[in-house]
Scaffold this motif. Sequence first.
Motif: not given
Length: 156
Positions: A3, A7-8, A10-12, A14, A16-18, A142
């Motif tokens: 990652k 990406a991290r 966006l994870d933090n 919450k 959604t992504y691809e 987002d």
Amino acid sequence: MKKTNAARILDNLKITYEIKPYKVDLNDLSAIHVASEVGMNIKMIFKTLVARGDKNGILMACIPGDDELDLKKLAVISGNKRVEMVHMKEIQSLTGYIRGGCSPLGTKRTYPVYLDSSALTLQQIAVSAGTRGEQLLLAPADLIAAVNAKTARLTK
């Protein structure tokens, strides 16, 4: 696949992504090449450009991959009198990213991000994941929320 910082983040948040991987061609780092590799319309691939304003310093602009940045429009929206592109040699020291892998997310420092308003007409856009060979697909709203982006018409 490891990652990226983008990406991290966006994870933090919450969000959604691809992640869409693609084959890198070091002789062609263009957004047009990326679009053909990931099978997306070029208007959905947003390249991240780094610029410097005469009053407010470094800023980033995300525009469709086949469009040209209008520096005068960027200057107006960013509160500068004049804006110029940062030299490629400076990109890594300013952002932590290299050409062809510059993301509006996860830069060394937080810079203002300006997103071309054409993104608002799309359900999903792609921006660099912060490394060559990976794109992040996400909703424009987002991305705006993640980087506190301002939107405006930024292209010629």
